[in-house]
Motif scaffolding. Structure first.
Motif, short mmCIF file in Angstrom:
data_model
loop_
_atom_site.label_atom_id
_atom_site.label_comp_id
_atom_site.label_asym_id
_atom_site.label_seq_id
_atom_site.Cartn_x
_atom_site.Cartn_y
_atom_site.Cartn_z
N SER A 20 119.17 -84.34 -39.77
CA SER A 20 118.08 -83.68 -40.34
C SER A 20 116.78 -85.09 -39.30
CB SER A 20 117.53 -83.51 -41.67
OG SER A 20 117.93 -82.25 -41.74
N GLU A 21 116.82 -86.52 -39.82
CA GLU A 21 115.73 -87.68 -40.13
C GLU A 21 115.83 -87.04 -37.78
OE1 GLU A 21 113.28 -89.41 -39.72
OE2 GLU A 21 113.37 -88.63 -41.00
N LYS A 22 116.68 -87.34 -37.09
CA LYS A 22 116.78 -86.84 -35.49
C LYS A 22 115.31 -86.40 -35.27
CE LYS A 22 119.62 -87.92 -31.65
NZ LYS A 22 118.64 -86.84 -31.10
N GLN A 23 116.59 -84.50 -35.69
CA GLN A 23 115.27 -83.60 -35.16
C GLN A 23 114.38 -83.66 -35.85
OE1 GLN A 23 116.65 -81.02 -33.27
NE2 GLN A 23 115.18 -80.83 -33.76
N ALA A 24 113.66 -84.69 -36.60
CA ALA A 24 112.36 -84.79 -36.81
C ALA A 24 111.32 -85.37 -36.05
CB ALA A 24 112.05 -85.13 -38.14
N GLN A 25 112.57 -86.56 -35.61
CA GLN A 25 112.27 -87.64 -34.86
C GLN A 25 111.65 -86.74 -33.18
OE1 GLN A 25 114.86 -90.93 -34.80
NE2 GLN A 25 114.10 -92.13 -36.56
N ASP A 26 112.45 -86.24 -32.87
CA ASP A 26 112.20 -85.69 -31.74
C ASP A 26 111.31 -84.50 -31.49
OD1 ASP A 26 114.62 -87.07 -30.94
OD2 ASP A 26 116.44 -85.28 -31.14
N ASN A 27 111.02 -83.73 -32.83
CA ASN A 27 109.65 -82.65 -32.78
C ASN A 27 108.86 -83.89 -32.70
OD1 ASN A 27 112.06 -80.53 -32.59
ND2 ASN A 27 111.30 -80.83 -35.11
N ARG A 28 108.63 -84.68 -33.35
CA ARG A 28 107.23 -85.81 -33.84
C ARG A 28 107.18 -85.99 -32.04
NH1 ARG A 28 109.25 -87.63 -39.42
NH2 ARG A 28 110.75 -89.48 -37.68
N ARG A 29 107.56 -86.85 -31.73
CA ARG A 29 107.35 -86.95 -30.57
C ARG A 29 107.65 -85.45 -29.55
NH1 ARG A 29 112.95 -88.22 -28.62
NH2 ARG A 29 112.64 -89.61 -30.28
N LYS A 30 108.14 -84.21 -29.59
CA LYS A 30 107.13 -82.95 -28.34
C LYS A 30 106.15 -82.96 -28.68
CE LYS A 30 111.63 -82.35 -28.05
NZ LYS A 30 113.15 -80.65 -28.04
N PHE A 31 105.97 -82.43 -30.40
CA PHE A 31 104.75 -81.92 -30.73
C PHE A 31 103.56 -82.43 -31.36
CE2 PHE A 31 108.68 -79.08 -30.86
CZ PHE A 31 108.75 -78.21 -29.44
N GLY A 32 104.07 -83.77 -32.15
CA GLY A 32 102.74 -84.12 -32.16
C GLY A 32 101.81 -84.96 -31.79
N ARG A 33 100.70 -85.64 -32.52
CA ARG A 33 99.71 -85.98 -32.17
C ARG A 33 99.27 -86.97 -33.48
NH1 ARG A 33 94.82 -82.67 -30.85
NH2 ARG A 33 95.22 -81.59 -33.12
N THR A 34 99.28 -88.23 -32.69
CA THR A 34 98.68 -89.74 -33.37
C THR A 34 97.17 -89.04 -34.14
OG1 THR A 34 97.16 -90.60 -31.66
CG2 THR A 34 99.99 -91.28 -32.64
N ARG A 35 97.57 -89.82 -35.77
CA ARG A 35 96.00 -89.30 -36.59
C ARG A 35 94.79 -89.97 -35.30
NH1 ARG A 35 95.06 -88.58 -41.45
NH2 ARG A 35 96.99 -89.00 -42.30
N ALA A 36 95.26 -91.34 -34.98
CA ALA A 36 93.82 -91.54 -34.19
C ALA A 36 93.31 -90.49 -33.41
CB ALA A 36 94.64 -92.48 -32.89
N GLU A 37 94.53 -89.43 -32.20
CA GLU A 37 94.69 -88.77 -31.34
C GLU A 37 93.28 -87.32 -32.34
OE1 GLU A 37 97.76 -89.63 -28.33
OE2 GLU A 37 97.97 -87.94 -30.12
N ARG A 38 94.12 -86.62 -33.25
CA ARG A 38 94.07 -86.29 -34.09
C ARG A 38 91.95 -86.54 -34.45
NH1 ARG A 38 99.12 -86.02 -37.06
NH2 ARG A 38 97.49 -87.55 -38.73
N ASP A 39 91.88 -87.18 -35.11
CA ASP A 39 90.68 -88.21 -35.31
C ASP A 39 89.75 -87.86 -34.67
OD1 ASP A 39 91.23 -87.97 -38.31
OD2 ASP A 39 91.48 -90.20 -37.72
N ALA A 40 89.83 -88.21 -33.51
CA ALA A 40 89.57 -88.36 -32.05
C ALA A 40 88.98 -87.49 -31.25
CB ALA A 40 89.82 -88.72 -30.63
N ALA A 41 89.54 -86.17 -31.78
CA ALA A 41 89.63 -84.74 -30.97
C ALA A 41 88.67 -83.74 -31.91
CB ALA A 41 91.02 -83.63 -31.42
N ARG A 42 88.78 -84.06 -33.36
CA ARG A 42 88.18 -83.45 -34.39
C ARG A 42 86.43 -84.17 -34.55
NH1 ARG A 42 90.02 -85.01 -39.07
NH2 ARG A 42 92.01 -83.42 -38.92
N ARG A 43 86.85 -85.56 -33.95
CA ARG A 43 85.00 -85.39 -33.78
C ARG A 43 83.91 -85.31 -32.20
NH1 ARG A 43 87.92 -90.86 -34.94
NH2 ARG A 43 87.64 -91.15 -32.65
N ARG A 44 85.26 -85.09 -31.34
CA ARG A 44 84.36 -84.36 -30.30
C ARG A 44 83.81 -83.65 -30.59
NH1 ARG A 44 88.84 -87.20 -27.53
NH2 ARG A 44 90.26 -85.05 -28.07
N ARG A 45 85.56 -81.99 -31.27
CA ARG A 45 84.33 -80.64 -31.35
C ARG A 45 83.56 -80.78 -32.38
NH1 ARG A 45 89.28 -79.95 -34.09
NH2 ARG A 45 88.80 -80.16 -35.97
#
Length: 65
Positions: A20-45
């Motif tokens: 399960s942890e391995k699958q979660a790591q793969d999903n984070r790598r594929k679909f996830g964004r870092t907190r900094a990326e989310r915050d930057a996108a929120r600020r731009r919006r």
């Protein structure tokens, strides 16, 4: 000759957690964004929304008559 006694139930659960942890790591790598990326996108919006709202035309009284 001594063998290590293994509880199969615990071994299965451990294996499942590892998988399960391995699958979660793969999903984070594929679909996830870092907190900094989310915050930057929120600020731009937010900045774009303020810009658009600032350029909005207010309805004038002359158009109603």
């Amino acid at each position: 000759m001594s063998a290590e006694i293994v509880n199969l139930r615990q071994a299965r659960k451990r294996k499942q957690r590892e998988d399960s942890e391995k699958q979660a790591q793969d999903n984070r790598r594929k679909f996830g964004r870092t907190r900094a990326e989310r915050d930057a996108a929120r600020r731009r919006r937010d900045e774009l929304e303020k810009t658009v709202d600032g350029h909005r035309l207010s309805p004038s009284d002359d158009d109603t008559a």
